[in-house]
Structures are given as C-alpha cells and as structure tokens.
Design a protein around this motif. Sequence first.
Motif, PDB file in Angstrom:
ATOM      1  N   ASP A 115       0.873  -0.986   0.094  1.00  0.00           N
ATOM      2  CA  ASP A 115      -0.237   0.261  -0.280  1.00  0.00           C
ATOM      3  C   ASP A 115       1.026   1.563  -0.123  1.00  0.00           C
ATOM      4  O   ASP A 115       1.627   2.043   1.226  1.00  0.00           O
ATOM      5  CB  ASP A 115      -1.366  -0.501   1.697  1.00  0.00           C
ATOM      6  N   THR A 140       2.147   5.246  -1.877  1.00  0.00           N
ATOM      7  CA  THR A 140       1.690   6.237  -2.386  1.00  0.00           C
ATOM      8  C   THR A 140       3.064   6.676  -3.034  1.00  0.00           C
ATOM      9  O   THR A 140       4.101   7.002  -2.184  1.00  0.00           O
ATOM     10  CB  THR A 140       1.113   7.563  -1.257  1.00  0.00           C
ATOM     11  N   ASP A 147       5.271   9.892  -3.988  1.00  0.00           N
ATOM     12  CA  ASP A 147       4.752  11.534  -3.884  1.00  0.00           C
ATOM     13  C   ASP A 147       6.426  11.973  -5.330  1.00  0.00           C
ATOM     14  O   ASP A 147       7.163  11.958  -4.851  1.00  0.00           O
ATOM     15  CB  ASP A 147       5.874  11.603  -2.601  1.00  0.00           C
ATOM     16  N   GLY A 178       4.926   3.787   2.117  1.00  0.00           N
ATOM     17  CA  GLY A 178       3.328   2.893   3.028  1.00  0.00           C
ATOM     18  C   GLY A 178       4.155   1.706   4.250  1.00  0.00           C
ATOM     19  O   GLY A 178       5.434   1.687   4.161  1.00  0.00           O
ATOM     20  N   THR A 190      -1.298   5.289  -4.463  1.00  0.00           N
ATOM     21  CA  THR A 190      -2.072   6.182  -4.475  1.00  0.00           C
ATOM     22  C   THR A 190      -1.327   7.275  -5.459  1.00  0.00           C
ATOM     23  O   THR A 190      -0.216   7.080  -5.070  1.00  0.00           O
ATOM     24  CB  THR A 190      -2.408   6.616  -2.796  1.00  0.00           C
ATOM     25  N   VAL A 191      -1.946   8.159  -6.368  1.00  0.00           N
ATOM     26  CA  VAL A 191      -0.878   9.191  -6.995  1.00  0.00           C
ATOM     27  C   VAL A 191      -2.361  10.156  -7.250  1.00  0.00           C
ATOM     28  O   VAL A 191      -3.059  10.089  -6.686  1.00  0.00           O
ATOM     29  CB  VAL A 191      -0.741   8.206  -8.199  1.00  0.00           C
ATOM     30  N   ALA A 243      -4.954  12.688   0.343  1.00  0.00           N
ATOM     31  CA  ALA A 243      -4.015  11.643   1.239  1.00  0.00           C
ATOM     32  C   ALA A 243      -3.026  13.040   1.235  1.00  0.00           C
ATOM     33  O   ALA A 243      -2.615  14.082   0.190  1.00  0.00           O
ATOM     34  CB  ALA A 243      -2.606  11.074   0.169  1.00  0.00           C
ATOM     35  N   MET A 259      -5.780  13.023  -4.136  1.00  0.00           N
ATOM     36  CA  MET A 259      -5.225  11.917  -5.073  1.00  0.00           C
ATOM     37  C   MET A 259      -6.170  11.068  -5.138  1.00  0.00           C
ATOM     38  O   MET A 259      -7.220  10.499  -5.048  1.00  0.00           O
ATOM     39  CB  MET A 259      -4.517  10.961  -3.790  1.00  0.00           C
ATOM     40  N   SER A 276      -6.300   6.644  -5.597  1.00  0.00           N
ATOM     41  CA  SER A 276      -5.972   5.662  -5.111  1.00  0.00           C
ATOM     42  C   SER A 276      -6.460   4.037  -6.343  1.00  0.00           C
ATOM     43  O   SER A 276      -7.626   4.050  -6.667  1.00  0.00           O
ATOM     44  CB  SER A 276      -5.717   4.173  -3.465  1.00  0.00           C
TER      45      SER A 276
END
Length: 626
Positions: A55, A57, A59, A67, A186-187, A207, A212, A214
Amino acid sequence: MRILIAAAALVAALPAAAQTAPQSIPSPILTTPEAKDVWTHAQPEVARVTHVAVDLTADFDAKIMSGKAVLDVLAAPGAREIVLDVDDLDIAAVTDGAGKALEWTVGPRDKDLGSAMTVKLDGAARLVITYKTRPGAAALQWLPPEMTAGKTRPYLFSQGQAILNRTWIPTQDSPGIRQTWEATITVPEGLVAVMSAERIDGAKGKAAGKKMRSFRFRMDKPVPPYLIALAVGDLKFKALGPRSGVWTEAAMLDKAAYEFADIEKMIDAAEALYGPYRWGRYDMLLLPPAFPYGGMENPTLTFLTPTIVTGDRSNTDVVAHELAHSWSGNLVTNATWSDSWLNEGFTTYFENRIMEAVYGAERAAMYADLDWDGLVRDIAENGGQTGATTRLHGDPGSTAGQLDYFKGSVFLRTIEKTVGRDKWDAYLRGYFDRHAFQPQTSAGFLADLREHLLKGQPELELTLQLDRWVYAAGLPDNAVHVTSTTLAAVDAKLAAFKAGGPASAVQPQGWSTQEWQRFLNGLPREMSAERLKELDETLGLSASPNAYVRSAWYVLAIGNRYDPATAGMGDWLKGVGRGLLIRPVYAALMAQGDWGKPLAERFFAGARSSYHPFTQGQIEKIVAGK
C-alpha cells in the motif's frame, strides 16, 4: 533429480500459532544445488515469502514511494527468522499481523545485491513493514513532464528485472521464490496507475491534504518477484480485441494501436502452439523513450519501448517475444539467473514460431537469420569456440551479448529439426503444462527432455549433443542455420555497393528494419569520408526516424571518425533510452580514443538524467573504460 519442497507438507508441519494468517498454496521451490541463487540473501528453505501486499503513495516532488508491505510467510518447523532482500530502503517499523513489534536488522550493503534484512519471526506468519524508498531507487524512474509525450504531467515507471525490485519492495527478490501479490497505489489526481496484475478499481480519495486517487490491483497467480511492475502517468487506453489493448499517452495512442493491431492473432497463434494463455488479459504499455529495454514481459501488461513504433509493423517481433514470455519465463521461470537462457532462449524460439504463424515462413526466416548473425558475432567477439562467456549455463550475468537469446533459440531449433516439428511441439506443450508456475534449471530441463522426448534413445542423445549445447563453450557443429531469401536480396545489393557501385542503386524504399540492419551491419568497417557522405546523403541515414537505423549508422560512422555524423548524435542519444541501441554507440566512441572519448563524455553528460538508473550504470562503465 529435481527436489521440490512440498508446500502443503510444510504448512501441516508448522506450529498452530504460525498458521493463523491466511495462506494460499504456494508454488514449490527447487532445492537442488544448481538452483541455489547467489543473487539473493534469502534462505527460502528456512522461511519464505508466499504473498506480498503493498500500500504505497507516490510522491513526485520527493521522488519516493511510501507506505507498507504486508508479507505472508511460510516457515519450516523451528525457523526463528526470515531473511529478505532490500536495497536503500528506509525501514521505519516491522510488526506481525496483530501489530506486535518484531526485531529486525538490516545488514551492510553489498554494491550488487543490496542488504540482507533479517526479521525475528517469534511465531509470526505475517509481517507488516512500514518503509519509504529513496530518490535514487534503481528500479524506479521518475520523469519530469518535459520527458513525456504530453509535456504537462510527470511519469513514473519501474523496471525490476533482474534484482532491482528490492529497491522498492522489501521481499525475497529471487526468480525461484514465486509469490502472489496485491497492491494499492495512491497517486496525484489526474494521473493513472497501471500494474502487471488485474486492475480491481480506481477510487478517488485524499492524502496529506492533496487530491489523490488510489488504484487497486491483484495477481492471484504466483510469479517471480521481478515481474511486479508499476507505471504512473497521464495514460489513456484503447482496446485492440476482447482480451487485449494498449495504454500510453494520448499523443502516441493511435500510433501504438496501429502498430500492435495484430496482437489477438498472435495470442491465438501462441495458444495453438503451446497451450492456453493463463493470465487473463494481454495489455501493453508503450512507455516514454527513457525505458531501457525493447520490452518487458510483465504479466497482463507488457512494457514496450517507443523505438519499435516505426509505422510499418516491422518490429512486432518484440511484441511476439514478450507475449511468448507468458509461457517461457512467466509460466516456467529460470530458478536463478545462471540459467536465464531458459527464459530468453525459449522465448526467442517461441517468438519466431508466432511470427511464422501470423506473417509466414519467410518473415520468420528473416528474423532467425539475423539472430544467427548476432550469435556468430557474439561468439567471435568473446573468445570464439573456447570463450567462457559463450556457455548457456554459467555465472549469472556472465554470458556474452545476447547469447542467452540466440544460442538458446538455435539450440531449440536444432532439436526441432532433428526430432521433427510435430514431436517437438507436443513435447513443448507438455513441458509448459508439467512445470506451470514453477522454477526450472538447465539440469531440470535436460532431465525432463530425456524422460519425455528422448526416452532412452542413446543415438538421438549423441546426435543432439545436449550437454555440449548447455555447458560447453562455442557453437556445436549440429547447429541449424535458417536463411532468408529476403535478406539474400539485401546481400546482393550490399555486394554491389562493396564492389564500388553507387549508393543510389541500393534503393531501400519499403525496407523493413531487419533489411536495414542486414545492409548497414554488412558494410565494410573501414570506409572513406566520400563514401560515407554518399551513403548518408542518398539513404538519409543521419535523419532516419528509425532508431535501429540510426544506431547502426552511427557505429559505422564513428568507426571511421566521420565528423558530420556527430552533429545530431548528442540529441539522438538523449532521446533514446534503450540500452540495446545506445550502448554500441557509446562503446564505438570510446574505442576511438582521443577523438571519440571527449564526445562520449559530453554526450553522456547531456543525456545521463534522461536514462533509467540501470542504463546510467551501464553507460557509466563504458565511458569510464571498464
């Protein structure tokens, strides 16, 4: 004899406390001596990962993924710890499935293998690892908007083969330790995440105060961990058939769809040869130029270089190759990288059979004939018939050039011609069924071949020279060379030019990439500036939009210190990230000493940031003279 650890028996032998986490029946592992993987810190016979759930994310500002990873563990009775592969990961915490903290250590970093991460199990069958990647993670390439087709949004992609996924996922990073997996990625809103797995959904969320989105993915079949792949960008999708399609940026979507329009025919041809396609969908992702390879066979989502999009479908052999990996490589996988020919040689042979089924025997012969040229060249340049790096089985990463591909495929073609196509095809189909979702070694393949094809025929064994093909240097004298009438016609034009004929008589209109390669690679390595100028101006070599043509032309021009060809070379090297095409150019420059070395250094300085970290490392060594 092949020895398999029976997963069900291991589960039954575990203490009750260690069976509390859900476990799917994992793929068996090989424990024979030749299956020992020297490129992993893991000890899978003690404890191994069977399932990974990440899970993470993305950045884009910091160039990190952050995560957690949840690992399901299968341990032998009495096992107290598990060893994972990590490389430059920032580990924050490790707990069991119930949140209990577990002891862990990360050992010193090996420059090639990364670090061993050891976790005390304390009865745990599930690990939860909280972590972040670092900006220089070798598997991940973060592209600014200007390096994409759309020029407005950033891009991220991963390339894990052979052992780079340990730089973004803490797991046992060995092809012999197959794992099922799932992911939530998640983007930033406006970007799309795709992965080498079934896409479950893409839900909006928030987020860190930012908008964001997912995306969730699931791979329910055990795969070698190098096949876990990710891409994030301003991606669009176009269906090409009921189970296939292409993802790419909008500017390239129609071109890609045209180039790959025959994919359903290829899938049908592959299934007719060697059994059902077992991965559900077959989608493709056309990446930006920085992608370092021709293609990568990630299950359900083949990654492809834009250099194969030439508008004439002459490079669809790359697509056929990655599709063939769905059987040889993804379904039956080399247990270690010492036997990478089991992936690449099998796939190159299978690719050619797909091309023959879809486009006819002559087109397949053209590819096979060029592969033979590459094989002969690789052997000649690496010690000839006694060169240690011309063995199929050897130290991982030690084979010469593309020998795993070419010698491996010629070996299989030689078996086919010796025993007959019908018998060989029946054997291969059974081979993929018998070893589906399992690792394999050279010794294991030869044992299977002897049991199911040779069946105690000593004269056939002697004719085939099996052990010599796999374990000895050079090319056995029974090797089958397929020749192409199309390339023979090119050879005739080449001979006329070499005899002093004008470049205008070559008339390459309508040539495929392969015909261009045959002609350019067959030209004399020493030529006058006048002759090179004639070629360039007549055939438009320095301005060719075909990256294969430019690469071959630049190597020839550099070898003769032909200055006019260097004018656009720097920009071309910056715009092409595929190692197969740019490595020979840098090597040719370095071979020219005081004339070429400054050019290589200058071009690399300007292009370095546009290359994948793996490609950066390769070119660095070339420019450093290593």
